[in-house]
Design a protein around this motif. Structure first.
Motif, mmCIF file in Angstrom:
data_model
loop_
_atom_site.group_PDB
_atom_site.id
_atom_site.type_symbol
_atom_site.label_atom_id
_atom_site.label_comp_id
_atom_site.label_asym_id
_atom_site.label_seq_id
_atom_site.Cartn_x
_atom_site.Cartn_y
_atom_site.Cartn_z
ATOM 1 N N LYS A 3 4.618 1.960 1.175
ATOM 2 C CA LYS A 3 3.475 2.607 0.530
ATOM 3 C C LYS A 3 3.803 3.026 -0.900
ATOM 4 O O LYS A 3 2.942 2.988 -1.784
ATOM 5 N N THR A 4 5.057 3.429 -1.131
ATOM 6 C CA THR A 4 5.462 3.835 -2.472
ATOM 7 C C THR A 4 5.413 2.655 -3.437
ATOM 8 O O THR A 4 4.874 2.773 -4.554
ATOM 9 N N ILE A 5 5.950 1.508 -3.019
ATOM 10 C CA ILE A 5 5.912 0.307 -3.857
ATOM 11 C C ILE A 5 4.473 -0.110 -4.106
ATOM 12 O O ILE A 5 4.093 -0.467 -5.230
ATOM 13 N N ARG A 6 3.661 -0.056 -3.071
ATOM 14 C CA ARG A 6 2.249 -0.431 -3.215
ATOM 15 C C ARG A 6 1.564 0.461 -4.244
ATOM 16 O O ARG A 6 0.825 -0.023 -5.114
ATOM 17 N N ALA A 7 1.797 1.767 -4.165
ATOM 18 C CA ALA A 7 1.176 2.698 -5.107
ATOM 19 C C ALA A 7 1.634 2.415 -6.534
ATOM 20 O O ALA A 7 0.826 2.473 -7.481
ATOM 21 N N ARG A 8 2.920 2.094 -6.706
ATOM 22 C CA ARG A 8 3.426 1.802 -8.039
ATOM 23 C C ARG A 8 2.805 0.530 -8.611
ATOM 24 O O ARG A 8 2.496 0.453 -9.806
ATOM 25 N N PHE A 120 3.618 -10.152 -6.638
ATOM 26 C CA PHE A 120 3.877 -11.151 -5.598
ATOM 27 C C PHE A 120 5.305 -11.057 -5.066
ATOM 28 O O PHE A 120 5.549 -11.263 -3.877
ATOM 29 N N ARG A 121 6.262 -10.752 -5.945
ATOM 30 C CA ARG A 121 7.653 -10.727 -5.538
ATOM 31 C C ARG A 121 7.936 -9.612 -4.528
ATOM 32 O O ARG A 121 8.896 -9.678 -3.761
ATOM 33 N N GLN A 122 7.081 -8.576 -4.521
ATOM 34 C CA GLN A 122 7.291 -7.448 -3.609
ATOM 35 C C GLN A 122 6.556 -7.618 -2.283
ATOM 36 O O GLN A 122 6.652 -6.771 -1.410
ATOM 37 N N MET A 123 5.817 -8.722 -2.132
ATOM 38 C CA MET A 123 4.954 -8.885 -0.972
ATOM 39 C C MET A 123 5.480 -9.962 -0.043
ATOM 40 O O MET A 123 5.762 -11.081 -0.466
ATOM 41 N N GLN A 124 5.570 -9.625 1.221
ATOM 42 C CA GLN A 124 5.935 -10.616 2.225
ATOM 43 C C GLN A 124 4.744 -11.477 2.603
ATOM 44 O O GLN A 124 4.903 -12.646 2.960
ATOM 45 N N GLU A 125 3.546 -10.900 2.520
ATOM 46 C CA GLU A 125 2.317 -11.627 2.834
ATOM 47 C C GLU A 125 1.312 -11.451 1.693
ATOM 48 O O GLU A 125 0.397 -10.637 1.792
ATOM 49 N N PRO A 126 1.490 -12.186 0.593
ATOM 50 C CA PRO A 126 0.582 -12.031 -0.546
ATOM 51 C C PRO A 126 -0.885 -12.236 -0.189
ATOM 52 O O PRO A 126 -1.761 -11.566 -0.740
ATOM 53 N N ALA A 127 -1.168 -13.142 0.746
ATOM 54 C CA ALA A 127 -2.554 -13.403 1.118
ATOM 55 C C ALA A 127 -3.230 -12.150 1.670
ATOM 56 O O ALA A 127 -4.426 -11.940 1.492
ATOM 57 N N ARG A 128 -2.438 -11.294 2.337
ATOM 58 C CA ARG A 128 -2.992 -10.060 2.893
ATOM 59 C C ARG A 128 -2.937 -8.905 1.898
ATOM 60 O O ARG A 128 -3.841 -8.079 1.845
ATOM 61 N N ASN A 129 -1.874 -8.845 1.115
ATOM 62 C CA ASN A 129 -1.600 -7.648 0.325
ATOM 63 C C ASN A 129 -2.121 -7.688 -1.110
ATOM 64 O O ASN A 129 -2.420 -6.646 -1.688
ATOM 65 N N PHE A 130 -2.229 -8.881 -1.715
ATOM 66 C CA PHE A 130 -2.463 -8.936 -3.152
ATOM 67 C C PHE A 130 -3.827 -8.385 -3.561
ATOM 68 O O PHE A 130 -3.942 -7.638 -4.534
ATOM 69 N N SER A 131 -4.876 -8.731 -2.822
ATOM 70 C CA SER A 131 -6.210 -8.303 -3.227
ATOM 71 C C SER A 131 -6.324 -6.775 -3.253
ATOM 72 O O SER A 131 -6.991 -6.210 -4.126
ATOM 73 N N GLY A 132 -5.663 -6.100 -2.309
ATOM 74 C CA GLY A 132 -5.712 -4.647 -2.276
ATOM 75 C C GLY A 132 -5.016 -3.997 -3.448
ATOM 76 O O GLY A 132 -5.352 -2.870 -3.840
#
Length: 415
Positions: A3-8, A120-132
């Motif tokens: 969650k911290t990485i996502r917020a950043r 993208f480099r921080q995401m294991q599932e870009p298809a799920r995570n990137f849009s958010g």
């Protein structure tokens, strides 16, 4: 991804697009009112976006992808951009303004790829995570417009006459400085290990994907993408100046309705592609451009102001149904070998070539219909409306319908 990485990452996206939306939307109004720029000069200023898009692959491909961490490159570009943005704030005339805005866009456009690479480099599932994460960029663009109109009223008639739109550059200089410093705290994103493959200019520019033009449908789509960007440029260059000139209150804030609709209509793309196929989805996007310009041509800031608001709100249909769907179509046609090159080629053709022509055309037509410090906007808007309608007809009779698999990872956005 924690969650911290996502917020950043969300904060990174917010600042990245707050900066762009904080000055680019009102640029035409500022140039005309404060620097007394002609339509051709405004076209030159807006075309720096196209030159930046053309040069960006060299900066990202030759430097960031090979030698420097993406987050460090992002920080350096935004720190340099802060200095140029401050120079724009201080520029006394167009002669001093133009080289600074050209330099700024050459530095800024590569950062669009860099923020994506970092995310993208921080995401294991870009298809799920990137849009958010990416949606916070759109929120940043929206907040910038609301701040300009509703918090500071820099785009009000009194604010424009006093030259307060100059403050947009100061605001974005501060935001660029903040993002530049903040970038050095982002997760490390080093260059990919060398593959041993020789770096080629044709690959950087996406020319490897030219082989796709042998496919009749893709060649028609490619040409239509270039052509539809010509009327698209009229919106970016003229919309804010048009709305403020005819007296629509809080014009910049109201233009954020376009970004709000973009988020909503993006959700409808999968349904449209599954139900109607690629051709109909693309045609709806083209038709929306013609409809928007007709609404601008015949609306006004009084009884028919609702027509202007509808025209702005159509941005979601205009952009998502053609450009985002087009990115999905390109991804589906490219195959594994040419995916990156194909997206690069489309970006070069649209934001580079197509909009470069469009900004030049908009500037020339603006000057033809200039009436002192005002314009015959009905005549101006009929040009892109007619051109978009022509592209719509040509595409409708020549492109064969296809049903394309929908992949979330292919979706990106302009703001």
């Amino acid at each position: 991804m924690s969650k911290t990485i996502r917020a950043r990452l969300c904060l990174m996206m917010f600042l990245e697009f707050f900066i762009w939306g904080g000055w680019f939307v009102t640029l035409g109004s500022y140039l005309a009112a404060a620097l007394h720029a002609s339509g051709a000069q405004s076209g030159l200023a807006y075309s720096t976006q196209s030159w930046g898009a053309i040069i960006a692959p060299f900066i990202v491909g030759l430097i960031a992808d090979r030698y420097l961490n993406a987050e460090r490159m992002l920080g350096a570009l935004h720190l340099a951009g802060a200095l140029l943005m401050y120079a724009l704030y201080r520029a006394p005339d167009f002669g001093a303004f133009y080289p600074c805005v050209l330099g700024y866009m050459i530095l800024y456009m590569p950062t669009l790829a860099l923020v994506n690479a970092i995310a993208f480099r921080q995401m294991q599932e870009p298809a799920r995570n990137f849009s958010g994460v990416r949606v916070w960029g759109t929120i940043g663009w929206i907040v910038a417009g609301l701040v300009i109109s509703y918090l500071f009223a820099w785009d009000s008639p009194a604010g424009i006459s006093r030259g307060l739109l100059r403050n947009t550059f100061l605001m974005c200089a501060v935001a660029s400085l903040v993002l530049g410093i903040y970038s050095f705290t982002l997760p490390r994103t080093p260059p990919r290990p060398p593959t041993g493959e020789r770096l080629r200019l044709s690959h950087l520019l996406g020319f490897d994907a030219l082989v796709l033009l042998r496919q009749r449908n893709f060649a028609i789509f490619f040409l239509a993408s270039v052509l539809i960007c010509i009327p698209l440029a009229f919106y970016y260059q003229n919309a804010n100046q048009f709305l403020t000139e005819i007296g629509l209150a809080n014009a910049t804030g109201k233009q954020t309705i376009g970004q709000m609709s973009e988020v909503l209509f993006m959700l409808a793309i999968p349904l449209f592609l599954r139900t109607f196929g690629m051709k109909t989805t693309l045609l709806v996007g083209m038709l929306a451009w013609a409809a928007r310009y007709l609404l601008f041509a015949f609306g006004n800031a009084q009884a028919l102001a609702f027509m202007l608001i509808i025209g702005v709100a159509l941005h979601g249909v205009c952009y998502d149904f053609f450009f985002v769907s087009g990115q999905i179509y390109t991804d589906s046609k490219a195959g594994a070998q040419h995916k990156a090159a194909a997206q690069g080629l489309i970006t070069l053709a649209t934001y580079g070539l197509g909009m470069l022509i469009g900004f030049s055309a908009a500037g020339l037509i603006d000057d033809i219909y200039a009436l002192g410090d005002r314009h015959d906007w009905r005549a101006i808007w009929l040009y892109p409306a007619a051109f978009a309608a022509l592209v719509f007809v040509l595409f409708a009779v020549s492109f064969r319908n296809e049903k394309v698999a929908y992949h979330v990872s292919a979706v990106t956005s302009d703001a």
